[in-house]
Design a protein around this motif. Structure first.
Motif, short mmCIF file in Angstrom:
data_model
loop_
_atom_site.label_atom_id
_atom_site.label_comp_id
_atom_site.label_asym_id
_atom_site.label_seq_id
_atom_site.Cartn_x
_atom_site.Cartn_y
_atom_site.Cartn_z
N UNK A 95 36.28 50.29 40.84
CA UNK A 95 36.30 49.81 42.23
C UNK A 95 36.61 51.01 43.13
N UNK A 96 35.73 51.25 44.07
CA UNK A 96 35.99 52.31 45.04
C UNK A 96 36.65 51.71 46.28
N UNK A 97 37.67 52.38 46.77
CA UNK A 97 38.28 52.01 48.04
C UNK A 97 38.15 53.24 48.93
N UNK A 104 41.17 57.93 49.55
CA UNK A 104 40.18 57.10 48.84
C UNK A 104 40.58 56.95 47.38
N UNK A 105 40.27 55.75 46.84
CA UNK A 105 40.71 55.50 45.48
C UNK A 105 39.56 54.99 44.62
N UNK A 106 39.74 55.13 43.34
CA UNK A 106 38.77 54.62 42.39
C UNK A 106 39.57 54.05 41.23
N UNK A 107 39.40 52.73 40.99
CA UNK A 107 40.26 52.08 40.00
C UNK A 107 39.43 51.36 38.95
N UNK A 108 39.86 51.49 37.70
CA UNK A 108 39.22 50.74 36.62
C UNK A 108 39.77 49.31 36.63
N UNK A 109 39.08 48.44 35.88
CA UNK A 109 39.54 47.06 35.80
C UNK A 109 40.94 46.99 35.19
N UNK A 110 41.19 47.86 34.17
CA UNK A 110 42.51 47.89 33.53
C UNK A 110 43.58 48.30 34.54
N UNK A 111 43.26 49.28 35.38
CA UNK A 111 44.22 49.71 36.40
C UNK A 111 44.48 48.59 37.40
N UNK A 112 43.39 47.88 37.82
CA UNK A 112 43.56 46.77 38.76
C UNK A 112 44.46 45.69 38.16
N UNK A 160 31.32 45.60 49.43
CA UNK A 160 29.96 45.86 48.95
C UNK A 160 29.84 45.31 47.54
N UNK A 161 28.77 44.57 47.27
CA UNK A 161 28.67 43.81 46.02
C UNK A 161 27.53 44.33 45.14
N UNK A 162 27.57 43.92 43.88
CA UNK A 162 26.55 44.38 42.93
C UNK A 162 25.31 43.50 42.95
N UNK A 163 25.44 42.28 43.52
CA UNK A 163 24.29 41.37 43.45
C UNK A 163 23.41 41.52 44.69
N UNK A 164 22.14 41.21 44.50
CA UNK A 164 21.22 41.28 45.64
C UNK A 164 20.39 40.02 45.71
N UNK A 165 19.97 39.72 46.93
CA UNK A 165 19.02 38.62 47.18
C UNK A 165 17.75 39.33 47.63
N UNK A 166 16.81 39.54 46.70
CA UNK A 166 15.60 40.24 47.09
C UNK A 166 15.93 41.67 47.45
N UNK A 167 15.64 42.05 48.69
CA UNK A 167 15.71 43.46 49.08
C UNK A 167 17.14 43.94 49.31
N UNK A 217 31.52 38.04 45.77
CA UNK A 217 31.63 38.19 44.32
C UNK A 217 31.13 39.57 43.92
N UNK A 218 31.38 39.98 42.66
CA UNK A 218 30.85 41.25 42.11
C UNK A 218 31.17 42.43 43.01
N UNK A 219 32.43 42.50 43.50
CA UNK A 219 32.81 43.54 44.47
C UNK A 219 32.86 44.90 43.76
N UNK A 220 32.12 45.86 44.31
CA UNK A 220 32.06 47.21 43.74
C UNK A 220 32.80 48.22 44.61
N UNK A 221 32.85 47.93 45.90
CA UNK A 221 33.40 48.92 46.81
C UNK A 221 34.05 48.22 48.00
N UNK A 222 35.22 48.69 48.36
CA UNK A 222 35.93 48.18 49.53
C UNK A 222 35.96 49.31 50.54
N UNK A 223 35.36 49.05 51.71
CA UNK A 223 35.22 50.12 52.69
C UNK A 223 35.91 49.70 53.99
#
Lengths: 251, 289
Positions: A95-97, A104-112, A160-167, A217-223
């Motif tokens: 997860x990027x913050x 700025x931070x970057x955390x693994x699921x285990x860290x979270x 920012x999420x990992x899933x997309x709806x079309x484009x 859902x599927x949050x990859x980045x918090x900005x």
């Protein structure tokens, strides 16, 4: 201010209300858009006026849990990057913050998961009308933002999420009142288990005073940002951009 | 030339003119303004509300309720037609009207309420919510503004509250019989509301209208956090959603009966009085030649 054009526009709206077939045309007028935007602002202001900043959403008991917690929206993101993360049980997930933060931070699921966690049994209200009660466990967003240290210019938090709806990729945003609320968490657990993929694994937002589409859902980045203008189509979220859903979904 | 006697509803005419038709001032300006703005606001609220219902055409009791839970009302398409199902057991076929119908272009659609009953006419939850939640400000302001004003200017106490005598079973029964004989108006030269009218307006003004605003707010997660007592008052968010729909159905029923009775009671006089305030009455002379 009441202008002649505004008055004529308002009367137009009134008259259109009498004829349902005319309403679709009324909805496309600039006067109607101004009316919608103003009442939308009124709704936010009024809600905030009558609420304490940290007023808590109701928390329920284990007996109140929905027997089946309905999953909605994307239930299995198709993006290759996400699928390879999921295949490794999110061991490589980070997860990027970032954005307007000092550190700025970057955390693994285990860290979270090792951060202080909050567990809450809350009701999820979909904009469609249904509700489901689930037990969520996750790390409070406020703690994460504090550790990254928001810069004074930051006004919104974008997910920012990992899933997309079309484009376009799914994304959502909230302001700092909701971002720093004690029940706003990045959840990695549902009903005592790891968050299922259908419900947003590995990490989803819970923002309990708003409707379901805000709960990215599927949050990859918090900005952290000063303005939503430069993101997506600028309306603060995927459904806001694509379908004109309201950015504030407290009602 | 018509004789005119200006007096508020509920008082004897100052100078009754025997055997002449005359008119009384029946509806004050706030009532008339409220009535007609409510026509527009309520129409928008009802039709946009039906579109919102279309997004999830199932109703539940309690706090939660989604597809896996038991619905007490459901409108849904089936391969052969469509049904409205009550309490999971009463099954009403509704094909062609609810659940499965043809739109203006003759294309078959499988939404609960048809295009001619919804704003917008084509499926859009987002657009319906824009209509509903924006006009709700006007509707709620009209409802509570009129209630406060009517308390302040004594409209409620003078014209709407039933008297003790009017609530006697024999009096109520007499009014039911009068309605069945299509006699709606007092014959003493005044324009009082009759008791069934008072009870109906009371139900609308004190139960259905405030109730629909409050149950609407109870569906809001933000208001739930601000005022959690509302969840207890209505028995949970999904109960509030069900009651919202029931109150709306009550208002539709009221509108249908209201329009029917206006037609039966003399539509020109009735509509003119709601436009100008003046209501024409005939005084029945007792014992006069």
């Amino acid at each position: 201010m009441i202008t002649r054009r505004g008055l004529v526009g308002s009367l137009g709206i009134g008259a259109g209300g009498l004829l349902l077939s005319g309403c679709d045309r009324v909805a496309a007028t600039p006067a109607f858009r101004r009316f919608v935007d103003r009442t939308d602002g009124l709704t936010i202001d009024f809600t905030r006026l009558v609420s304490k900043r940290d007023a808590l959403a109701r928390e329920y008991s284990m007996a109140d849990l929905s027997p089946v917690f309905r999953a909605n929206g994307t239930q299995a993101p198709a993006a290759p990057e996400y699928r390879s993360l999921a295949a490794a049980n999110f061991a490589d997930y980070r997860l990027r913050v970032d954005g307007l933060v000092r550190h700025p931070r970057s955390l693994s699921l285990a860290q979270l998961r090792s951060l202080p966690a909050r567990t809450q049994i809350t009701r999820h209200d979909c904009v469609e009308g249904w509700s489901a009660i689930g037990r969520w466990t996750g790390t409070p967003l406020a703690g994460l933002l504090n550790s990254a240290q928001l810069l004074p210019a930051a006004r919104f938090i974008v997910f920012h999420c990992a899933d997309d709806y079309g484009a376009s990729k799914y994304y959502e945003s909230i302001d700092l009142v909701d971002a720093l609320h004690p029940q706003t968490i990045l959840a990695w657990g549902l009903n005592g288990r790891a968050l299922p993929i259908a419900n947003g694994a590995p990490l989803r937002l819970r923002v309990e005073r708003q409707l379901g589409y805000k709960h990215a859902k599927y949050v990859m980045r918090v900005e952290a940002v000063a303005s939503l203008a430069g993101i997506g189509a600028g309306k603060g979220g995927y459904w806001e951009d694509s379908n004109d859903y309201a950015w504030y979904a407290g009602i | 030339m018509m004789a005119t006697v200006a007096h508020p509803v509920g008082h004897e005419p100052v100078t009754p003119l025997r055997s002449l038709p005359h008119r009384v001032y029946r509806h004050r300006l706030p009532t008339r303004l409220w009535h007609w703005s409510n026509v527009v606001a309520l129409l928008v609220m009802l039709t946009s509300g039906l579109m919102i219902f279309n997004a999830h055409p199932r109703l539940y009791w309690g706090d939660h309720g989604a597809n896996a839970d038991r619905a007490w009302l459901e409108i849904g398409p089936t391969p052969g037609g469509a049904h409205l199902v009550l309490f999971g057991s009463v099954d009403v076929p509704t094909g062609g009207v609810l659940g499965r119908w043809k739109d203006a272009n003759g294309v078959e659609q499988t939404r609960a309420f048809p295009y001619w009953a919804t704003i917008p006419s084509g499926y859009s939850l987002a657009a319906a919510r824009r209509w509903h939640l924006s006009v709700a400000w006007i509707f709620a302001t009209l409802t509570f503004g009129y209630l406060l004003l009517s308390a302040a200017n004594r409209h409620i106490r003078r014209d709407l509250l039933p008297t003790r005598g009017e609530l006697k079973p024999s009096y109520l029964w007499q009014d039911v019989k009068d309605h069945l004989r299509l006699r709606f108006h007092p014959t003493d030269g005044t324009a009082h509301y009759n008791i069934l009218q008072k009870l109906t307006y009371g139900l609308v003004l004190f139960v259905l209208l405030p109730g629909i605003v409050l149950t609407g707010l109870t569906m809001s997660p933000a208001f739930n956090a601000a005022w959690p007592w509302m969840l207890d008052l209505f028995g949970g968010r999904q109960s509030a959603r069900s009651l919202h729909f029931i109150f709306a159905t009550g208002l539709v029923g009221f509108i249908l009966i209201h329009v029917l009775l206006v037609i039966l009671a003399g539509p020109i006089n009735e509509i003119r009085s709601m436009l100008t305030g003046w209501f024409h009455v005939h005084r029945v002379e007792e014992g006069a030649a």
